[in-house]
Design a protein around this motif. Structure first.
Motif, PDB file in Angstrom:
ATOM      1  N   GLY A 258       0.938  -1.195  -0.201  1.00 43.51           N
ATOM      2  CA  GLY A 258      -0.035  -0.041   0.046  1.00 43.51           C
ATOM      3  C   GLY A 258       0.805   1.173   0.109  1.00 43.51           C
ATOM      4  O   GLY A 258       0.651   2.281  -0.851  1.00 43.51           O
ATOM      5  N   SER A 259       1.819   1.239   0.805  1.00 43.83           N
ATOM      6  CA  SER A 259       2.757   2.558   0.876  1.00 43.83           C
ATOM      7  C   SER A 259       3.490   2.776  -0.498  1.00 43.83           C
ATOM      8  O   SER A 259       3.495   3.867  -1.021  1.00 43.83           O
ATOM      9  CB  SER A 259       3.797   2.320   1.953  1.00 43.83           C
ATOM     10  OG  SER A 259       3.168   2.142   3.214  1.00 43.83           O
ATOM     11  N   THR A 260       4.042   1.562  -1.116  1.00 45.47           N
ATOM     12  CA  THR A 260       4.661   1.905  -2.410  1.00 45.47           C
ATOM     13  C   THR A 260       3.883   2.253  -3.545  1.00 45.47           C
ATOM     14  O   THR A 260       3.794   3.023  -4.067  1.00 45.47           O
ATOM     15  CB  THR A 260       5.348   0.380  -3.012  1.00 45.47           C
ATOM     16  OG1 THR A 260       6.207   0.076  -1.836  1.00 45.47           O
ATOM     17  CG2 THR A 260       5.793   0.604  -4.094  1.00 45.47           C
ATOM     18  N   LEU A 261       2.453   1.631  -3.514  1.00 41.47           N
ATOM     19  CA  LEU A 261       1.482   2.216  -4.565  1.00 41.47           C
ATOM     20  C   LEU A 261       0.988   3.455  -4.186  1.00 41.47           C
ATOM     21  O   LEU A 261       1.069   4.387  -5.264  1.00 41.47           O
ATOM     22  CB  LEU A 261       0.267   1.165  -4.291  1.00 41.47           C
ATOM     23  CG  LEU A 261       0.559  -0.067  -4.827  1.00 41.47           C
ATOM     24  CD1 LEU A 261      -0.929  -1.219  -4.828  1.00 41.47           C
ATOM     25  CD2 LEU A 261       0.775  -0.355  -6.611  1.00 41.47           C
ATOM     26  N   LEU A 262       0.943   4.097  -2.915  1.00 39.53           N
ATOM     27  CA  LEU A 262       0.586   5.292  -2.860  1.00 39.53           C
ATOM     28  C   LEU A 262       1.857   6.285  -3.141  1.00 39.53           C
ATOM     29  O   LEU A 262       1.445   7.406  -3.988  1.00 39.53           O
ATOM     30  CB  LEU A 262       0.188   5.684  -1.392  1.00 39.53           C
ATOM     31  CG  LEU A 262      -1.222   5.124  -1.118  1.00 39.53           C
ATOM     32  CD1 LEU A 262      -1.384   5.367   0.371  1.00 39.53           C
ATOM     33  CD2 LEU A 262      -2.186   6.001  -1.888  1.00 39.53           C
ATOM     34  N   ALA A 263       3.027   5.780  -3.116  1.00 41.26           N
ATOM     35  CA  ALA A 263       4.257   6.598  -3.152  1.00 41.26           C
ATOM     36  C   ALA A 263       4.339   6.943  -4.619  1.00 41.26           C
ATOM     37  O   ALA A 263       4.780   7.755  -5.168  1.00 41.26           O
ATOM     38  CB  ALA A 263       5.535   6.186  -2.678  1.00 41.26           C
ATOM     39  N   ASN A 264       3.920   5.591  -5.406  1.00 43.37           N
ATOM     40  CA  ASN A 264       3.879   5.651  -6.818  1.00 43.37           C
ATOM     41  C   ASN A 264       2.907   6.827  -7.484  1.00 43.37           C
ATOM     42  O   ASN A 264       2.967   7.217  -8.392  1.00 43.37           O
ATOM     43  CB  ASN A 264       3.809   4.454  -7.516  1.00 43.37           C
ATOM     44  CG  ASN A 264       5.055   3.495  -7.392  1.00 43.37           C
ATOM     45  OD1 ASN A 264       6.207   4.148  -6.938  1.00 43.37           O
ATOM     46  ND2 ASN A 264       4.839   2.252  -7.491  1.00 43.37           N
ATOM     47  N   GLN A 265       2.050   7.088  -6.681  1.00 43.96           N
ATOM     48  CA  GLN A 265       1.083   8.110  -7.241  1.00 43.96           C
ATOM     49  C   GLN A 265       1.207   9.431  -6.900  1.00 43.96           C
ATOM     50  O   GLN A 265       0.423  10.335  -7.062  1.00 43.96           O
ATOM     51  CB  GLN A 265      -0.321   7.687  -6.557  1.00 43.96           C
ATOM     52  CG  GLN A 265      -0.882   6.424  -7.273  1.00 43.96           C
ATOM     53  CD  GLN A 265      -1.469   6.625  -8.639  1.00 43.96           C
ATOM     54  OE1 GLN A 265      -1.829   7.622  -8.889  1.00 43.96           O
ATOM     55  NE2 GLN A 265      -1.214   5.425  -9.188  1.00 43.96           N
ATOM     56  N   GLY A 266       2.608   9.800  -6.140  1.00 43.23           N
ATOM     57  CA  GLY A 266       3.020  10.986  -5.764  1.00 43.23           C
ATOM     58  C   GLY A 266       2.440  11.468  -4.437  1.00 43.23           C
ATOM     59  O   GLY A 266       2.985  12.556  -4.136  1.00 43.23           O
ATOM     60  N   VAL A 267       2.144  10.479  -3.451  1.00 42.80           N
ATOM     61  CA  VAL A 267       1.784  10.717  -2.070  1.00 42.80           C
ATOM     62  C   VAL A 267       3.101  10.686  -1.488  1.00 42.80           C
ATOM     63  O   VAL A 267       4.030   9.642  -1.174  1.00 42.80           O
ATOM     64  CB  VAL A 267       0.837   9.708  -1.592  1.00 42.80           C
ATOM     65  CG1 VAL A 267       0.541   9.974  -0.305  1.00 42.80           C
ATOM     66  CG2 VAL A 267      -0.544   9.607  -2.306  1.00 42.80           C
ATOM     67  N   ARG A 268       3.390  11.780  -0.584  1.00 42.93           N
ATOM     68  CA  ARG A 268       4.771  11.975  -0.005  1.00 42.93           C
ATOM     69  C   ARG A 268       4.708  11.269   1.506  1.00 42.93           C
ATOM     70  O   ARG A 268       5.695  10.924   1.967  1.00 42.93           O
ATOM     71  CB  ARG A 268       4.953  13.342   0.083  1.00 42.93           C
ATOM     72  CG  ARG A 268       5.249  13.994  -1.160  1.00 42.93           C
ATOM     73  CD  ARG A 268       5.440  15.435  -1.277  1.00 42.93           C
ATOM     74  NE  ARG A 268       6.788  15.878  -0.638  1.00 42.93           N
ATOM     75  CZ  ARG A 268       7.198  17.138  -0.319  1.00 42.93           C
ATOM     76  NH1 ARG A 268       6.386  18.053  -0.758  1.00 42.93           N
ATOM     77  NH2 ARG A 268       8.572  17.247  -0.199  1.00 42.93           N
ATOM     78  N   ARG A 269       3.549  11.270   2.199  1.00 47.69           N
ATOM     79  CA  ARG A 269       3.450  10.765   3.432  1.00 47.69           C
ATOM     80  C   ARG A 269       2.245   9.511   3.382  1.00 47.69           C
ATOM     81  O   ARG A 269       1.075   9.806   3.720  1.00 47.69           O
ATOM     82  CB  ARG A 269       3.097  11.572   4.441  1.00 47.69           C
ATOM     83  CG  ARG A 269       4.282  12.679   4.677  1.00 47.69           C
ATOM     84  CD  ARG A 269       3.889  13.486   5.798  1.00 47.69           C
ATOM     85  NE  ARG A 269       5.258  14.189   5.938  1.00 47.69           N
ATOM     86  CZ  ARG A 269       5.278  15.272   6.737  1.00 47.69           C
ATOM     87  NH1 ARG A 269       3.902  15.667   7.283  1.00 47.69           N
ATOM     88  NH2 ARG A 269       6.279  16.031   7.168  1.00 47.69           N
ATOM     89  N   PRO A 270       2.638   8.464   2.784  1.00 50.23           N
ATOM     90  CA  PRO A 270       1.580   7.535   2.525  1.00 50.23           C
ATOM     91  C   PRO A 270       0.644   6.867   3.947  1.00 50.23           C
ATOM     92  O   PRO A 270      -0.549   6.930   3.727  1.00 50.23           O
ATOM     93  CB  PRO A 270       2.049   6.261   2.041  1.00 50.23           C
ATOM     94  CG  PRO A 270       3.357   6.811   1.481  1.00 50.23           C
ATOM     95  CD  PRO A 270       3.829   8.047   2.325  1.00 50.23           C
ATOM     96  N   THR A 271       1.169   7.114   4.906  1.00 49.13           N
ATOM     97  CA  THR A 271       0.533   6.624   6.161  1.00 49.13           C
ATOM     98  C   THR A 271      -0.360   7.632   6.637  1.00 49.13           C
ATOM     99  O   THR A 271      -1.634   7.311   6.865  1.00 49.13           O
ATOM    100  CB  THR A 271       1.372   6.125   7.271  1.00 49.13           C
ATOM    101  OG1 THR A 271       2.206   5.241   6.708  1.00 49.13           O
ATOM    102  CG2 THR A 271       0.788   5.869   8.601  1.00 49.13           C
TER     103      THR A 271
END
Length: 105
Positions: A79-92
């Motif tokens: 989940g963290s990786t997928l969010l980071a790949n979408q440009g999310v800087r702080r996934p949690t």
């Protein structure tokens, strides 16, 4: 909250079901039932994935990973990786804002 969730469920759309399940997971978590919260998040994740809601899917994975602790490291990482790949800087932080289910105890 329960009435609002019931109204969402009456939409009978997969995306709405995902939201309702995630909200129910949050309630289960607040009531101390991590097992139910985890199961509901997994179901929400499937619904969100079925309609191409990748960010919501990833948020469910991350939140499920938080609930499971060490046993959920893979889900959390995915989940963290997928969010980071979408440009999310702080996934949690993002996942907790989008789907306030798990909390770090």
């Amino acid at each position: 909250a329960e009435q609002a969730i019931s109204r969402i469920e009456r939409e009978r759309m997969t995306w709405a079901s995902g939201h309702a399940l995630a909200l129910r997971a949050g309630i289960a978590r607040l009531r101390g039932d991590r097992a139910l919260a985890t199961t509901l998040l997994e179901r929400a994740e499937c619904d969100f994935a079925a309609v191409g809601m990748a960010v919501h899917t990833a948020a469910c994975q991350l939140q499920r990973g938080l609930l499971l602790g060490a046993a959920g490291a893979d889900a959390f990482g995915l989940g963290s990786t997928l969010l980071a790949n979408q440009g999310v800087r702080r996934p949690t932080r993002f996942a907790t804002t989008l789907l306030p289910v798990a909390a770090r105890d």
